[in-house]
Write a protein that holds these residues in place. Structure first.
Motif, PDB file in Angstrom:
ATOM      1  N   LYS A  95       1.752   5.397   0.061  1.00 47.45           N
ATOM      2  CA  LYS A  95       0.451   5.364   0.747  1.00 47.45           C
ATOM      3  C   LYS A  95       0.578   4.758   2.134  1.00 47.45           C
ATOM      4  O   LYS A  95      -0.413   4.594   2.837  1.00 47.45           O
ATOM      5  CB  LYS A  95      -0.557   4.570  -0.089  1.00 47.45           C
ATOM      6  N   GLY A  96       1.798   4.378   2.523  1.00 45.17           N
ATOM      7  CA  GLY A  96       2.033   3.806   3.843  1.00 45.17           C
ATOM      8  C   GLY A  96       1.912   2.297   3.918  1.00 45.17           C
ATOM      9  O   GLY A  96       2.041   1.716   4.993  1.00 45.17           O
ATOM     10  N   LYS A  97       1.678   1.649   2.776  1.00 44.55           N
ATOM     11  CA  LYS A  97       1.561   0.191   2.765  1.00 44.55           C
ATOM     12  C   LYS A  97       2.954  -0.430   2.740  1.00 44.55           C
ATOM     13  O   LYS A  97       3.815  -0.021   1.972  1.00 44.55           O
ATOM     14  CB  LYS A  97       0.766  -0.278   1.548  1.00 44.55           C
ATOM     15  N   GLU A 109      15.270  -1.792   5.224  1.00 43.93           N
ATOM     16  CA  GLU A 109      13.918  -1.233   5.248  1.00 43.93           C
ATOM     17  C   GLU A 109      14.000   0.204   4.758  1.00 43.93           C
ATOM     18  O   GLU A 109      14.799   0.993   5.258  1.00 43.93           O
ATOM     19  CB  GLU A 109      13.352  -1.254   6.669  1.00 43.93           C
ATOM     20  N   ILE A 110      13.170   0.520   3.758  1.00 38.63           N
ATOM     21  CA  ILE A 110      13.106   1.879   3.243  1.00 38.63           C
ATOM     22  C   ILE A 110      11.666   2.349   3.177  1.00 38.63           C
ATOM     23  O   ILE A 110      10.743   1.536   3.158  1.00 38.63           O
ATOM     24  CB  ILE A 110      13.758   2.033   1.846  1.00 38.63           C
ATOM     25  N   GLU A 111      11.507   3.653   3.146  1.00 38.73           N
ATOM     26  CA  GLU A 111      10.205   4.285   2.947  1.00 38.73           C
ATOM     27  C   GLU A 111      10.362   5.236   1.767  1.00 38.73           C
ATOM     28  O   GLU A 111      11.318   6.010   1.722  1.00 38.73           O
ATOM     29  CB  GLU A 111       9.799   5.056   4.192  1.00 38.73           C
ATOM     30  N   LEU A 112       9.454   5.161   0.812  1.00 37.30           N
ATOM     31  CA  LEU A 112       9.522   6.060  -0.340  1.00 37.30           C
ATOM     32  C   LEU A 112       9.084   7.464   0.082  1.00 37.30           C
ATOM     33  O   LEU A 112       8.105   7.626   0.801  1.00 37.30           O
ATOM     34  CB  LEU A 112       8.633   5.544  -1.471  1.00 37.30           C
ATOM     35  N   LEU A 131       5.301  -0.880  -7.210  1.00 32.17           N
ATOM     36  CA  LEU A 131       4.866  -0.349  -5.922  1.00 32.17           C
ATOM     37  C   LEU A 131       4.363   1.089  -6.027  1.00 32.17           C
ATOM     38  O   LEU A 131       3.745   1.584  -5.087  1.00 32.17           O
ATOM     39  CB  LEU A 131       6.008  -0.437  -4.906  1.00 32.17           C
ATOM     40  N   GLU A 132       4.638   1.736  -7.137  1.00 32.94           N
ATOM     41  CA  GLU A 132       4.149   3.086  -7.407  1.00 32.94           C
ATOM     42  C   GLU A 132       3.751   3.159  -8.874  1.00 32.94           C
ATOM     43  O   GLU A 132       4.238   2.385  -9.693  1.00 32.94           O
ATOM     44  CB  GLU A 132       5.224   4.136  -7.092  1.00 32.94           C
ATOM     45  N   ILE A 134      13.934  -7.320   1.213  1.00 37.07           N
ATOM     46  CA  ILE A 134      13.924  -5.887   1.511  1.00 37.07           C
ATOM     47  C   ILE A 134      12.489  -5.492   1.833  1.00 37.07           C
ATOM     48  O   ILE A 134      11.555  -5.974   1.195  1.00 37.07           O
ATOM     49  CB  ILE A 134      14.439  -5.062   0.308  1.00 37.07           C
ATOM     50  N   LYS A 135      12.331  -4.617   2.830  1.00 37.86           N
ATOM     51  CA  LYS A 135      11.001  -4.114   3.186  1.00 37.86           C
ATOM     52  C   LYS A 135      10.875  -2.686   2.669  1.00 37.86           C
ATOM     53  O   LYS A 135      11.720  -1.843   2.954  1.00 37.86           O
ATOM     54  CB  LYS A 135      10.798  -4.160   4.697  1.00 37.86           C
ATOM     55  N   ILE A 136       9.802  -2.448   1.919  1.00 40.20           N
ATOM     56  CA  ILE A 136       9.578  -1.141   1.299  1.00 40.20           C
ATOM     57  C   ILE A 136       8.200  -0.635   1.693  1.00 40.20           C
ATOM     58  O   ILE A 136       7.201  -1.329   1.481  1.00 40.20           O
ATOM     59  CB  ILE A 136       9.670  -1.234  -0.235  1.00 40.20           C
TER      60      ILE A 136
END
Length: 108
Positions: free
Chosen positions: A11-13, A101-104, A36-37, A5-7
């Protein structure tokens, strides 16, 4: 079986993580496990779909489980709501999520 999985963190990393499908995990657990956070900024309600802290955006077209009523209710109150918003605590890790693929979402 492990999936990838891509996260994208807040911060955009971008992170590419391997996740087992046989441990009854959800996406919130994965973000926490890989740190990741910061602690206390993901899943404050413990995965009960009662807060917004695990909100994410589904980036690609992987078939996610349908939103349940509790998730819909929480999402309806959020400032950073997008059509692809989900609560990561409500997405169980299954082999069907391979390549997700997700973005927090921002933490506010």
């Amino acid at each position: 079986m492990d999936i990838t999985i891509k996260i994208t963190d807040r911060k955009g990393k971008k992170h590419e993580v391997k996740v087992p499908t046989d441990m009854a995990l959800n996406l919130m657990h994965v973000v926490r496990a890989y740190e990741l956070e910061p602690v206390g900024t993901i899943g404050i309600c413990g995965g009960m779909a009662m807060c917004h802290t695990c909100q994410c955006y589904a980036i690609n077209d992987i078939n996610l489980p349908e939103k349940r009523e509790a998730e819909e209710a929480t999402l309806s109150r959020l400032m950073h709501l997008k059509p692809n918003s989900r609560l990561s605590c409500q997405i169980p890790i299954t082999k069907e999520l391979q390549g997700l693929e997700i973005e927090l979402a921002p933490f506010l």
